[in-house]
Design a protein around this motif. Structure first.
Motif, PDB file in Angstrom:
ATOM      1  N   TYR A   1      45.683  30.635  46.431  1.00 44.16           N
ATOM      2  CA  TYR A   1      44.352  31.237  46.518  1.00 44.16           C
ATOM      3  C   TYR A   1      43.323  30.217  46.997  1.00 44.16           C
ATOM      4  N   ARG A   2      42.129  30.741  47.259  1.00 48.94           N
ATOM      5  CA  ARG A   2      40.943  29.920  47.501  1.00 48.94           C
ATOM      6  C   ARG A   2      39.797  30.570  46.752  1.00 48.94           C
ATOM      7  N   LEU A   3      39.089  29.811  45.946  1.00 46.67           N
ATOM      8  CA  LEU A   3      37.962  30.378  45.194  1.00 46.67           C
ATOM      9  C   LEU A   3      36.851  30.746  46.165  1.00 46.67           C
ATOM     10  N   SER A   4      36.370  32.000  46.081  1.00 52.83           N
ATOM     11  CA  SER A   4      35.286  32.431  46.959  1.00 52.83           C
ATOM     12  C   SER A   4      34.045  32.745  46.122  1.00 52.83           C
ATOM     13  N   ALA A   5      33.639  33.993  46.042  1.00 52.60           N
ATOM     14  CA  ALA A   5      32.424  34.333  45.282  1.00 52.60           C
ATOM     15  C   ALA A   5      32.594  33.955  43.812  1.00 52.60           C
ATOM     16  N   SER A   6      31.623  33.217  43.299  1.00 51.78           N
ATOM     17  CA  SER A   6      31.727  32.713  41.931  1.00 51.78           C
ATOM     18  C   SER A   6      30.940  33.563  40.940  1.00 51.78           C
ATOM     19  N   PHE A   7      31.157  33.299  39.690  1.00 46.88           N
ATOM     20  CA  PHE A   7      30.488  34.017  38.607  1.00 46.88           C
ATOM     21  C   PHE A   7      28.978  33.764  38.656  1.00 46.88           C
ATOM     22  N   GLY A   8      28.208  34.852  38.584  1.00 45.58           N
ATOM     23  CA  GLY A   8      26.749  34.729  38.551  1.00 45.58           C
ATOM     24  C   GLY A   8      26.083  34.672  39.914  1.00 45.58           C
ATOM     25  N   SER A   9      26.851  34.653  40.993  1.00 45.56           N
ATOM     26  CA  SER A   9      26.255  34.568  42.324  1.00 45.56           C
ATOM     27  C   SER A   9      25.647  35.919  42.723  1.00 45.56           C
ATOM     28  N   ARG A  10      24.776  35.890  43.755  1.00 46.78           N
ATOM     29  CA  ARG A  10      24.104  37.101  44.241  1.00 46.78           C
ATOM     30  C   ARG A  10      24.623  37.481  45.619  1.00 46.78           C
ATOM     31  N   SER A  11      24.565  38.781  45.920  1.00 46.25           N
ATOM     32  CA  SER A  11      24.951  39.274  47.241  1.00 46.25           C
ATOM     33  C   SER A  11      24.358  40.666  47.434  1.00 46.25           C
TER      34      SER A  11
ATOM     35  N   ARG B   1      24.094  40.442  39.422  1.00 44.87           N
ATOM     36  CA  ARG B   1      24.836  39.210  39.702  1.00 44.87           C
ATOM     37  C   ARG B   1      26.340  39.460  39.575  1.00 44.87           C
ATOM     38  N   HIS B   2      27.110  38.631  40.272  1.00 42.06           N
ATOM     39  CA  HIS B   2      28.565  38.770  40.262  1.00 42.06           C
ATOM     40  C   HIS B   2      29.106  38.532  38.860  1.00 42.06           C
ATOM     41  N   THR B   3      29.919  39.448  38.376  1.00 40.55           N
ATOM     42  CA  THR B   3      30.404  39.380  36.992  1.00 40.55           C
ATOM     43  C   THR B   3      31.791  38.767  36.857  1.00 40.55           C
ATOM     44  N   GLY B   4      32.340  38.287  37.955  1.00 38.53           N
ATOM     45  CA  GLY B   4      33.677  37.694  37.885  1.00 38.53           C
ATOM     46  C   GLY B   4      33.828  36.536  38.848  1.00 38.53           C
ATOM     47  N   GLN B   5      35.087  36.151  39.071  1.00 40.74           N
ATOM     48  CA  GLN B   5      35.419  35.095  40.024  1.00 40.74           C
ATOM     49  C   GLN B   5      36.400  35.668  41.033  1.00 40.74           C
ATOM     50  N   ASP B   6      36.082  35.513  42.324  1.00 38.66           N
ATOM     51  CA  ASP B   6      36.964  36.024  43.367  1.00 38.66           C
ATOM     52  C   ASP B   6      37.977  34.960  43.789  1.00 38.66           C
ATOM     53  N   PHE B   7      39.227  35.386  43.904  1.00 40.79           N
ATOM     54  CA  PHE B   7      40.317  34.532  44.380  1.00 40.79           C
ATOM     55  C   PHE B   7      40.779  35.085  45.724  1.00 40.79           C
ATOM     56  N   ALA B   8      40.357  34.458  46.810  1.00 34.01           N
ATOM     57  CA  ALA B   8      40.800  34.899  48.130  1.00 34.01           C
ATOM     58  C   ALA B   8      42.281  34.551  48.291  1.00 34.01           C
ATOM     59  N   ALA B   9      43.086  35.560  48.596  1.00 33.81           N
ATOM     60  CA  ALA B   9      44.541  35.359  48.698  1.00 33.81           C
ATOM     61  C   ALA B   9      45.109  36.340  49.712  1.00 33.81           C
ATOM     62  N   PRO B  10      46.287  36.059  50.262  1.00 36.15           N
ATOM     63  CA  PRO B  10      46.898  36.955  51.250  1.00 36.15           C
ATOM     64  C   PRO B  10      47.165  38.347  50.669  1.00 36.15           C
TER      65      PRO B  10
ATOM     66  N   ASN C   1      32.101  33.400  32.273  1.00 38.24           N
ATOM     67  CA  ASN C   1      32.605  32.701  33.449  1.00 38.24           C
ATOM     68  C   ASN C   1      34.134  32.559  33.376  1.00 38.24           C
ATOM     69  N   PRO C   2      34.865  33.213  34.291  1.00 37.18           N
ATOM     70  CA  PRO C   2      36.333  33.163  34.233  1.00 37.18           C
ATOM     71  C   PRO C   2      36.905  31.766  34.435  1.00 37.18           C
ATOM     72  N   VAL C   3      36.270  30.963  35.317  1.00 39.57           N
ATOM     73  CA  VAL C   3      36.770  29.606  35.567  1.00 39.57           C
ATOM     74  C   VAL C   3      36.645  28.757  34.309  1.00 39.57           C
ATOM     75  N   LYS C   4      35.497  28.834  33.648  1.00 43.67           N
ATOM     76  CA  LYS C   4      35.304  28.067  32.412  1.00 43.67           C
ATOM     77  C   LYS C   4      36.245  28.554  31.325  1.00 43.67           C
ATOM     78  N   TRP C   5      36.484  29.851  31.279  1.00 41.78           N
ATOM     79  CA  TRP C   5      37.394  30.406  30.271  1.00 41.78           C
ATOM     80  C   TRP C   5      38.812  29.882  30.488  1.00 41.78           C
ATOM     81  N   LEU C   6      39.269  29.905  31.724  1.00 46.58           N
ATOM     82  CA  LEU C   6      40.606  29.407  32.027  1.00 46.58           C
ATOM     83  C   LEU C   6      40.725  27.915  31.707  1.00 46.58           C
ATOM     84  N   ARG C   7      39.718  27.140  32.076  1.00 45.06           N
ATOM     85  CA  ARG C   7      39.767  25.703  31.834  1.00 45.06           C
ATOM     86  C   ARG C   7      39.734  25.386  30.337  1.00 45.06           C
TER      87      ARG C   7
END
Length: 238
Positions: A117-127, A133-142, A226-232
């Motif tokens: 994967y590649r981390l893309s849109a992060s937790f709390g970001s705007r679009s 605000r973004h409520t999760g973490q996006d994992f760009a993957a095939p 934050n999913p990244v902080k939770w995983l870590r």
């Protein structure tokens, strides 16, 4: 001159001689005692040197308490500060080792939701794509990449969910849920128990997306975290 007077003079002369002898003997005896004491002290290696150099060397030989960091007072404040710094560094190193061991142990119960994967849109970001605000973490993957359960649990949702597209929700202990959105395929059913690392679906681009990725969301008692902080915090580095 009478015999009594002569005898008296002899006594006086003898007394004077004795006193002189004693006066000479006392300093000599004192010198002998002092010399003997010094020799004895040096032989027994008991010496008290209170010069700054000596106290500094004594301080360097002291060891701080491994837990409290307490250091015996030596009068050498610089040495005491130095030892306190060493003790603090040692305590920090011990704490870091304990935390690493703890994370290694609990990390066996968790895993990354996708492996490549590649981390893309992060937790709390705007679009412009999101109302809030973004409520999760996006994992760009095939497209079609395996999506795995980050922790063992029970499937509580598996189907279409608006902007999330095809979504899976897994309930875990302590009021935690993990959500997996924008899937191309769902491999589980509601009520099914899954193990950590088990494949539950595939990466896709369903719902409100601009590209292929997994939307990974973690909720504690219904509140997104934050999913990244939770995983870590579980020993899984992403």
């Amino acid at each position: 001159m009478s015999p009594e007077v002569t005898s008296s003079k002899k006594v006086s002369r003898n007394a004077i001689r004795k006193l002189i002898a004693i006066g000479v003997a006392l300093p000599v005896a004192a010198a002998v005692v002092i010399s003997s004491t010094s020799t004895s002290a040096s032989n027994s290696t008991i010496a008290l040197d209170l010069t700054p150099t000596a106290t500094s060397s004594i301080s360097k030989s002291l060891v701080a308490h491994p837990v409290t960091g307490a250091i015996p007072f030596t009068g050498d404040l610089k040495a005491k500060k130095r030892l306190a710094k060493v003790a603090a560094a040692k305590a920090k190193k011990i704490a870091a080792a304990k935390e690493h061991a703890r994370l290694v142990k609990i990390s066996r119960n968790f895993t990354r939701p996708v492996l490549n994967y590649r981390l893309s849109a992060s937790f709390g970001s705007r679009s412009r794509l999101w109302t809030h605000r973004h409520t999760g973490q996006d994992f760009a993957a095939p497209y079609g990449s395996p999506v795995r359960a980050a922790e063992s649990g029970i499937i509580v949702f598996a189907g279409w969910d608006g902007a999330y597209g095809r979504k899976i929700a897994v309930r875990h202990p302590s009021g935690v849920q993990t959500w997996y959105g924008h899937l191309s395929r769902i491999n589980v059913k509601v009520g099914q128990r899954v193990k950590v690392g088990q494949r539950i679906g595939s990466v896709g681009a369903t719902g409100n997306v601009t590209g292929t990725h997994l939307h990974f969301e973690v909720r504690k008692n219904g509140v997104p975290v934050n999913p990244v902080k939770w995983l870590r915090s579980m020993g899984i580095w992403v």
